[in-house]
Scaffold this motif. Structure first.
Motif, mmCIF file in Angstrom:
data_model
loop_
_atom_site.group_PDB
_atom_site.id
_atom_site.type_symbol
_atom_site.label_atom_id
_atom_site.label_comp_id
_atom_site.label_asym_id
_atom_site.label_seq_id
_atom_site.Cartn_x
_atom_site.Cartn_y
_atom_site.Cartn_z
ATOM 1 N N LEU A 126 49.933 49.339 59.299
ATOM 2 C CA LEU A 126 51.191 48.628 59.069
ATOM 3 C C LEU A 126 52.387 49.495 59.468
ATOM 4 O O LEU A 126 53.378 48.990 60.018
ATOM 5 C CB LEU A 126 51.312 48.221 57.605
ATOM 6 C CG LEU A 126 50.419 47.053 57.152
ATOM 7 C CD1 LEU A 126 50.593 46.796 55.668
ATOM 8 C CD2 LEU A 126 50.748 45.795 57.934
ATOM 9 N N GLY A 176 54.165 42.054 55.204
ATOM 10 C CA GLY A 176 53.056 42.757 54.570
ATOM 11 C C GLY A 176 51.780 41.947 54.530
ATOM 12 O O GLY A 176 51.636 40.914 55.184
ATOM 13 N N VAL A 189 48.179 39.764 57.795
ATOM 14 C CA VAL A 189 49.533 40.299 57.916
ATOM 15 C C VAL A 189 50.468 39.156 58.285
ATOM 16 O O VAL A 189 50.252 38.451 59.277
ATOM 17 C CB VAL A 189 49.601 41.407 58.989
ATOM 18 C CG1 VAL A 189 51.055 41.833 59.223
ATOM 19 C CG2 VAL A 189 48.775 42.609 58.561
#
Length: 565
Positions: free
Chosen positions: A364, A382, A389
């Protein structure tokens, strides 16, 4: 930037189109198009007229002089409110019907192009971008690009901007203002003020609906936003545009003029730099990664779903390491593909499941760093409970696929084919390339009728312009048995030889034809087509949608005239 990294801007000025590519280490990182078959209006400013006010939606439709009315929400209107109205708006006591009435004139800026069946979206929050600033003439706030993270630098830029504006106007300070002196910034600010003053004069002088500010063209925009000392070179294949860039740089960056190069080889510029091949891959459903893994893109009405797979990559150590490396590579490639495909809206990414939280956090983090390179606003939300995602990317205009493709008429929309405009541009490029290799004064083409119509134009004016550009006589035959992506060169030779082969009608012949539309320049006359060839029907303008019996009275290369029987 890494000193070993190569960064280049490659600009192709073709007939009816301009294309600009950003290459990093010869890899296509960003792509921009400007086509006369697709008018882009994002960032244009219009003097509009209120058409309808919808209190239930807290919105209004604004006539800005194009086919579809623009949509204005009350949240994009509050910049016009006085202090009393603003207080009521904040308390949810003020509706759009209290501010706007049908027939009222209003200045609006397009923030989102027409997409599908929806018209453009507009705002009253006017912004005028320059090289170092974005002027916010209706505000007084000073904002700084989020990419400037150093607190000392931010304070320095803020004080400098406050000194320039004197609190009269708002600005957004762009990243490339960092290394500039006060004089360069002052010049850019004054340039934007002059544009705003000119825009206001036009607003007072004109009547709605009318365009009062056109966003700058592709070449000026790319040079303004992407040319910097870190760019190795800018290569362009048009002498006229090459000179235009030189003049532009005289005003705001004379020290960068040495980076501009004129390309003069016979081989097409985008072919030389391998861009055409890379562009074709952008249309692929599946994108392969260097490791052997791959990414799949699926677009729906609601969102874009992206799936990551290990594919042929099995790794050299354990499964967790294989999954992690594939996801890291995919994160970088997905960010790149979002820019290239100009994907907007809601995006959901299914990375390969990672059992270690440290791996999840690292993927991420890398993905967020890559998204930061995007000039279009993105928001990474997130991981969901399902391990997906979620993110959003601002959708300003049609994506790359929608721009150069259309829903396939042969398969009911389950697949996609090249649009008529894109095919017309492809034909032009290939004829242009052929004319540099062979000697002929005329060429006869067999095309799908809809592609033929785009090449010819509503009254033959597009074909005439093309012939002047290429120095050729171009004869076009429409063939509805051809796939829209197919075309054939039937013959090449002299004008005399080809004129005998090309015309689908003769004088005194009679036909039963559907009147498709009114003639643009003379609405009293109607327009029909035979295999893409234009038939102008005298006094047929009031019978659009009807079949009429006609007789050909005169024939030219691009159209024939006819009388109703």
């Amino acid at each position: 930037m890494d000193s070993a990294m190569s960064r280049q801007i490659i600009i192709n000025s073709g007939i009816r189109e301009k294309r600009a590519a950003i290459l990093v280490n010869n890899s296509l990182e960003d792509m921009f198009f400007e086509q006369d078959t697709y008018e882009q209006i994002a960032n244009n400013i219009y003097q509009g007229r209120v058409k309808d006010v919808l209190p239930g939606m807290q919105a209004a439709f604004i006539d800005i002089g194009i086919e579809k009315n623009a949509f204005l929400h009350i949240n994009d209107l509050y910049f016009r409110l006085n202090n009393k109205q603003l207080e009521l708006w904040k308390e949810n006591k003020l509706g759009i019907q209290h501010v706007l009435q049908p027939g009222q004139e209003i200045m609006v800026q397009v923030i989102k192009e027409s997409i599908g069946q929806k018209g453009p979206k507009v705002t009253c929050k006017i912004s005028i971008p320059g090289r170092y600033f974005v002027l916010l003439p209706l505000e007084k706030r000073i904002a700084i690009s989020r990419k400037v993270v150093d607190a000392e630098q931010r304070n320095k830029l803020r004080k400098l901007a406050q000194g320039l504006t004197g609190g009269d106007y708002g600005v957004i300070i762009r990243t490339n203002a960092l290394e500039q002196g006060r004089e360069e910034l002052k010049y850019d600010y004054q340039y934007l003020l002059d544009r705003w003053e000119d825009l206001q004069k036009r607003y007072k002088k004109n009547r709605a609906p009318v365009l009062i500010y056109r966003h700058i063209g592709l070449i000026e925009q790319v040079v303004r936003d992407y040319l910097s000392p870190e760019v190795d070179k800018v290569v362009i294949d048009s002498k006229e545009d090459y000179q235009e860039i030189k003049v532009m740089l005289d005003h705001f960056a004379p020290h960068l003029k040495g980076k501009i190069q004129l390309y003069q080889k016979e081989k097409p510029l985008f072919t030389t730099y391998g861009i055409e091949k890379q562009l074709l891959k952008v249309l692929d459903h599946k994108v392969w990664l260097g490791s052997g893994g791959y990414i799949v893109f699926d677009k729906t009405e609601a969102l874009v779903a992206i799936d990551v797979n290990t594919g042929k990559y099995t790794g050299k150590k354990n499964l967790q390491e294989t999954v992690f490396k594939t996801n890291v590579e995919a994160a970088r490639e997905i960010a790149r593909q979002l820019r290239l495909r100009n994907i907007g809206g809601i995006i959901v990414i299914d990375f390969i499941d990672m059992t270690l939280k440290a791996h999840q956090d690292q993927v991420l983090k890398i993905f967020n760093q890559e998204l930061a390179k995007d000039k279009t606003k993105t928001a990474l939300l997130g991981l969901t409970k399902l391990g997906l995602v979620e993110m959003t990317r601002k959708k300003v205009r049609e994506g790359f696929g929608e721009l150069i493709q259309k829903e396939c008429p042969y398969c009911g929309g389950t697949g996609r084919v090249m649009s008529e405009g894109t095919m017309a541009l492809k034909v032009i490029r290939e004829i242009n390339e052929l004319s540099t290799k062979e000697k002929f004064s005329a060429i006869l083409l067999d095309l799908h009728p809809r592609v033929a119509s785009v090449l010819i134009g509503s009254g033959g004016e597009k074909l005439k312009e093309l012939e002047e550009e290429l120095g050729l006589d171009i004869y076009i035959s429409g063939n509805d048995e051809l796939h829209i992506e197919e075309y054939r060169i039937i013959n090449k030779g002299t004008k005399e030889e080809l004129s005998k082969l090309s015309l689908p009608v003769r004088e005194d012949e009679e036909y039963q034809l559907l009147v498709e539309e009114q003639q643009y320049n003379n609405p009293e006359d109607g327009l029909a087509r035979i295999k893409g060839y234009i038939i102008l029907i005298k006094d047929g303008g009031n019978q659009v949608g009807e079949e009429v019996r006609i007789k050909i009275i005169s024939v030219s290369r691009t159209f024939a005239r006819a009388l109703k029987l």
